[in-house]
Design a protein around this motif. Structure first.
Motif, PDB file in Angstrom:
ATOM      1  N   SER A  85       0.827  -1.191   0.000  1.00 43.20           N
ATOM      2  CA  SER A  85       0.000   0.000   0.000  1.00 43.20           C
ATOM      3  C   SER A  85       0.863   1.242   0.000  1.00 43.20           C
ATOM      4  O   SER A  85       0.634   2.182  -0.750  1.00 43.20           O
ATOM      5  N   ALA A  86       1.881   1.244   0.890  1.00 39.44           N
ATOM      6  CA  ALA A  86       2.708   2.436   1.028  1.00 39.44           C
ATOM      7  C   ALA A  86       3.501   2.689  -0.252  1.00 39.44           C
ATOM      8  O   ALA A  86       3.538   3.810  -0.760  1.00 39.44           O
ATOM      9  N   TYR A  87       4.150   1.649  -0.779  1.00 38.39           N
ATOM     10  CA  TYR A  87       5.068   1.846  -1.900  1.00 38.39           C
ATOM     11  C   TYR A  87       4.327   2.025  -3.214  1.00 38.39           C
ATOM     12  O   TYR A  87       4.640   2.940  -3.985  1.00 38.39           O
ATOM     13  N   TYR A  88       3.347   1.175  -3.500  1.00 46.14           N
ATOM     14  CA  TYR A  88       2.721   1.219  -4.818  1.00 46.14           C
ATOM     15  C   TYR A  88       1.536   2.154  -4.902  1.00 46.14           C
ATOM     16  O   TYR A  88       1.068   2.446  -5.990  1.00 46.14           O
ATOM     17  N   GLU A  89       1.028   2.576  -3.737  1.00 41.00           N
ATOM     18  CA  GLU A  89      -0.153   3.428  -3.825  1.00 41.00           C
ATOM     19  C   GLU A  89       0.049   4.817  -3.247  1.00 41.00           C
ATOM     20  O   GLU A  89      -0.684   5.734  -3.592  1.00 41.00           O
ATOM     21  N   ARG A  90       1.023   4.999  -2.363  1.00 42.54           N
ATOM     22  CA  ARG A  90       1.220   6.309  -1.761  1.00 42.54           C
ATOM     23  C   ARG A  90       2.518   6.975  -2.182  1.00 42.54           C
ATOM     24  O   ARG A  90       2.646   8.176  -2.103  1.00 42.54           O
ATOM     25  N   PHE A  91       3.491   6.181  -2.613  1.00 42.81           N
ATOM     26  CA  PHE A  91       4.806   6.733  -2.954  1.00 42.81           C
ATOM     27  C   PHE A  91       4.788   7.266  -4.375  1.00 42.81           C
ATOM     28  O   PHE A  91       4.365   6.580  -5.303  1.00 42.81           O
ATOM     29  N   SER A  92       5.280   8.504  -4.575  1.00 42.43           N
ATOM     30  CA  SER A  92       5.209   9.078  -5.907  1.00 42.43           C
ATOM     31  C   SER A  92       6.280   8.521  -6.827  1.00 42.43           C
ATOM     32  O   SER A  92       6.188   8.636  -8.039  1.00 42.43           O
ATOM     33  N   GLY A  93       7.338   7.912  -6.254  1.00 44.30           N
ATOM     34  CA  GLY A  93       8.449   7.472  -7.100  1.00 44.30           C
ATOM     35  C   GLY A  93       8.280   6.092  -7.692  1.00 44.30           C
ATOM     36  O   GLY A  93       9.068   5.675  -8.531  1.00 44.30           O
ATOM     37  N   ALA A  94       7.265   5.354  -7.289  1.00 44.64           N
ATOM     38  CA  ALA A  94       7.079   4.001  -7.814  1.00 44.64           C
ATOM     39  C   ALA A  94       6.406   4.071  -9.163  1.00 44.64           C
ATOM     40  O   ALA A  94       5.486   4.864  -9.368  1.00 44.64           O
ATOM     41  N   ALA A  95       6.857   3.225 -10.106  1.00 41.94           N
ATOM     42  CA  ALA A  95       6.275   3.238 -11.439  1.00 41.94           C
ATOM     43  C   ALA A  95       4.810   2.848 -11.365  1.00 41.94           C
ATOM     44  O   ALA A  95       4.446   1.888 -10.703  1.00 41.94           O
ATOM     45  N   GLY A  96       3.958   3.633 -12.051  1.00 39.28           N
ATOM     46  CA  GLY A  96       2.538   3.301 -12.090  1.00 39.28           C
ATOM     47  C   GLY A  96       1.779   3.748 -10.865  1.00 39.28           C
ATOM     48  O   GLY A  96       0.583   3.511 -10.748  1.00 39.28           O
ATOM     49  N   SER A  97       2.457   4.401  -9.939  1.00 38.50           N
ATOM     50  CA  SER A  97       1.756   4.819  -8.730  1.00 38.50           C
ATOM     51  C   SER A  97       1.177   6.214  -8.919  1.00 38.50           C
ATOM     52  O   SER A  97       1.784   7.078  -9.532  1.00 38.50           O
ATOM     53  N   LYS A  98      -0.006   6.424  -8.351  1.00 37.99           N
ATOM     54  CA  LYS A  98      -0.610   7.751  -8.423  1.00 37.99           C
ATOM     55  C   LYS A  98      -0.443   8.472  -7.091  1.00 37.99           C
ATOM     56  O   LYS A  98      -1.133   9.442  -6.809  1.00 37.99           O
TER      57      LYS A  98
END
Lengths: 231, 537
Positions: A93-106
């Motif tokens: 949740s933190a990395y893929y959904e809240r972090f701006s630097g992860a690819a594909g994350s909003k």
């Protein structure tokens, strides 16, 4: 619980990752140490995981206990809370959904508690392919995690279990670790892939804690953390 | 002579014990024993002190208490006028509105949580206010059903007498109506308090990590922190509080009870003022009850501000992105839920049916079994699940990983509903029917079979429908006993809604819509059976 001593299989670090582009755009230097995270210029930028629900979250909590001591870490978290730290329930949740630097994350948060090997992972899974890492690691915030494997006492298959252990510490298995689990092999003779040597950060002095101390105090620290940060 | 005839007409002595054997065994093994194990564990006093000294536990207790009180007060206030209107006025669509008000009560708690997650703005997520609002929505049905039922039979001659003596309508309300309604209002308030005190699904979805109730904290300690002893202490504390509340409320109800005879049929609105009052109340009620559900369904079709089927289409995907699994297969959970529902319904029908027959046939002594079977309803689902987890963990009863323990847990909660549905039918059988069978030469046992057992069939089918609905929506006990690969739909929905991203949340709404539709169909079928049966007798 274990028959004999468990064997080390791999190690890695849990560190705060930052979004390079976000910090470059804003013209702010990314944080380096734990103290930096409570500074006003990093207000409302950090996502951590709940240490009762997530192991990187727990690792980060242990880093703060290790640095600030048994009596000082509560104040640090009070300061973090005042500085607008967000708590996610899982690393996903933190990395893929809240972090701006992860690819594909909003997500919109440029700081997240993740792994020292997350930047190479961003390069490996980048689509379209890229040659530079979009994220960096704050080397002063890292906690060393070592993963072990052991034979459980009372097992009905001791020989097979021992065989598995031998396999896990063999070079054949160890060389697969970096690009599948994104952790470091304990065998120093195993060569690391280029992506790792270029983009991963292995801090020279990560925080580390005696497992016995962790086992004795974990529940109490988690409860105190919950009452300081969540309630 | 009379004695001989009575002896001839008496049912065999072994009948009631034979019927009661199965329900009593199920109750003892799967409810009383786990509960006893829980209480026994608390005898280790050091863990009690440890848990009660945990930082933040006092805040959890306080929050559980005050949110339950506020929810109850608001529900009574909000449900008061709709209860009156639906009980005393006759208008087209009255039965539809009554059904609409009752639907939220039968919905799975996760779906209610999801509906309010969809309806309320983001700033409300994780706040106490969201939890309270959802509780009110959920429990208005209790006010309408319980208080409305009493209001419907309030004799008009008392109020008419008060009017002729010169009392204004507010005075009539205060001095005549409210005192007479007090037992029903106490009953409704108690039920709502019990439900909101032990609320799990709604608090878990809407309260976030910052506002847990006792129930959520028990589940968190046992399943997430591995602190089973702490969970047990909190569980016993909760049971003690509940028992105290029930006892205190029962005393108040008895004191407030006034017996009166008579009934009055609902009347049509006559004056323009009455019509306006009726329409605005009914309109507001319909909007309040329907809005969350409508928004839930609508939000499942929205992603990134656009209408799309993406959330529905991607329901079967387990992977969020390469190598990262969601941890639950949403569509497979539907199959698991349906399978568990079938098994739970079978168990509920067999056990509940035999129990109802035993209670009806035993007459006076049946009351003990009746009360005993109602107990699981008053115990929180989490307590039942936790009890099972810590009791069935050693040979020869190492059952906690068995798949059938979950539907059994569901059945424990559903059996009282089956009994409640079947019992009135059995009790309303006119005595002359059995006498007629006996005079036609049937043995007492045969007469009993053809008259009473055959009679139970229809309401049993209705009870089966309710049992299925309960099993589909059960969340609390299942949280403890669930194993990966065997997730039910509420568990899958809980996981999806726990993620921060837009897509998993929309998927959660989509799954909630599916669960909502399946539950609604099952309840509609059950209700029809009940109505047909009532019409047939």
């Amino acid at each position: 619980m274990f028959d004999g001593t468990p064997a080390e299989v791999d190690f890695g670090d849990v560190c705060v990752n930052y979004d390079l582009k976000w910090f470059a755009d804003k013209g702010i230097a990314p944080p380096v140490t734990l103290d930096d995270l409570t500074k006003p210029e990093y207000k409302n930028l950090l996502v951590v995981e709940d240490p009762t629900a997530s192991s990187p979250g727990l690792a980060f909590l242990l880093a703060t206990v290790s640095k600030y001591g048994d009596t000082g870490w509560q104040q640090y978290w009070k300061d973090l809370r005042a500085n607008g730290v967000e708590v996610a329930q899982s690393w996903d949740s933190a990395y893929y959904e809240r972090f701006s630097g992860a690819a594909g994350s909003k997500g919109d948060k440029p700081l997240v508690v993740s792994y020292g090997s997350s930047p190479p992972a961003e390069v490996v899974f980048a689509n379209p392919p890229r040659t530079d890492a979009p994220t960096g690691v704050a080397a002063g915030t890292c906690f060393r995690q070592i993963e072990y494997a052991g034979v459980l006492r009372g097992t009905t298959h001791p020989a097979a279990a021992q065989q598995l252990l031998t396999f896990l510490t063999s070079a054949t298995f160890q060389k697969e670790l970096p690009l599948t689990l994104f952790v470091y092999p304990v065998d120093p003779k195993v060569p690391l892939p280029d992506v790792f040597t270029k983009f991963a950060v292995v801090p020279k002095a990560p925080y580390i804690m005696d497992p016995a101390k962790i086992a004795a105090n974990r529940h109490q620290w988690q409860d105190t953390w919950t009452s300081i940060v969540l309630r | 002579m009379d004695v001989d005839r009575a002896a001839l007409n008496r049912l065999p002595r072994w009948l009631v014990p034979a019927l009661a054997a199965l329900p009593v065994t199920v109750l003892l093994v799967f409810y009383a024993w786990p509960l006893g194990t829980l209480l026994g564990r608390v005898l280790h006093l050091h863990s009690v002190a440890d848990t009660l000294h945990t930082p933040g536990i006092a805040r959890v207790l306080w929050f559980t208490l005050w949110q339950a009180v506020v929810s109850t007060a608001l529900t009574v206030a909000v449900g008061f006028v709709p209860a009156y209107v639906l009980a005393r006025y006759r208008f087209t669509g009255r039965r539809a509105v009554l059904a609409l008000v009752t639907v939220p009560f039968m919905l799975p708690t996760v779906v209610v949580g999801a509906a309010f997650l969809a309806l309320l703005p983001d700033a409300w997520h994780g706040t106490a206010a969201a939890v309270i609002v959802a509780h009110v929505f959920f429990n208005v049905a209790v006010m309408v059903r319980l208080v409305g039922a009493m209001w419907a039979v309030l004799p008009t001659d008392l109020t008419a007498a008060a009017r002729t003596l010169g009392a204004s309508p507010p005075q009539v309300l205060r001095h005549v109506v409210l005192p007479l309604l007090r037992p029903a209002m106490w009953a409704a308030a108690t039920v709502v308090f019990l439900f909101t005190f032990t609320s799990f699904g709604v608090v878990r979805v809407l309260g976030g990590a910052g506002h847990p109730t006792l129930e959520v904290e028990i589940a968190r300690r046992a399943t997430q922190l591995g602190d089973v002893d702490g969970a047990v202490v909190l569980s016993v504390l909760q049971v003690a509080v509940l028992a105290l509340v029930v006892w205190w409320s029962a005393r108040w109800q008895r004191r407030a009870s006034v017996a009166f005879a008579g009934s009055s049929a609902p009347r049509r609105a006559r004056t323009a003022r009455q019509r306006w009052f009726l329409r605005s109340t009914v309109g507001a009620t319909v909007v309040l009850m329907a809005a969350p559900v409508v928004v839930l369904v609508a939000r499942s079709f929205r992603l990134g501000g656009a209408w799309t089927l993406d959330a529905w289409r991607t329901l079967g995907d387990r992977e969020v992105r390469p190598g990262v699994s969601l941890g639950v297969d949403p569509l497979a959970s539907l199959a698991t839920s349906l399978r568990f529902a079938v098994v739970a319904t079978l168990i509920s029908v067999v056990v509940g049916g035999t129990a109802a027959l035993a209670i009806a046939t035993a007459r006076r002594h049946g009351r003990l079994l009746d009360v005993g079977l109602m107990l699981p309803l008053g115990t929180s689902a989490v307590t039942i699940g936790l009890g099972m987890l810590i009791t069935f963990d050693h040979a020869p009863v190492d059952w906690r990983a068995r798949w059938w323990l979950i539907p059994l847990g569901h059945a424990l909660v559903a059996i009282p509903f089956v009994v409640r549905t079947v019992l009135p039918s059995l009790r309303s059988i006119p005595a002359d029917q059995r006498a007629a069978a006996l005079t036609l030469g049937a043995s007492p046992l045969r007469a009993w079979w053809h008259v009473e057992v055959r009679r139970a069939w229809r309401p049993l089918m209705a009870g089966a429908g309710f049992a299925a609905a309960i099993s589909l929506g059960e969340f609390g006990a299942t949280t403890f006993l669930t194993r990966s690969g065997r997730d039910t739909m509420p568990i899958a929905i809980g996981r999806l809604l726990g993620r921060a991203g837009e897509l998993p949340r929309a998927q959660g709404f989509a799954m909630s819509t599916m669960l909502l539709m399946v539950t609604a169909v099952v309840i509609a079928l059950a209700d029809r059976q009940e109505v047909e049966d009532a019409g047939g007798s």
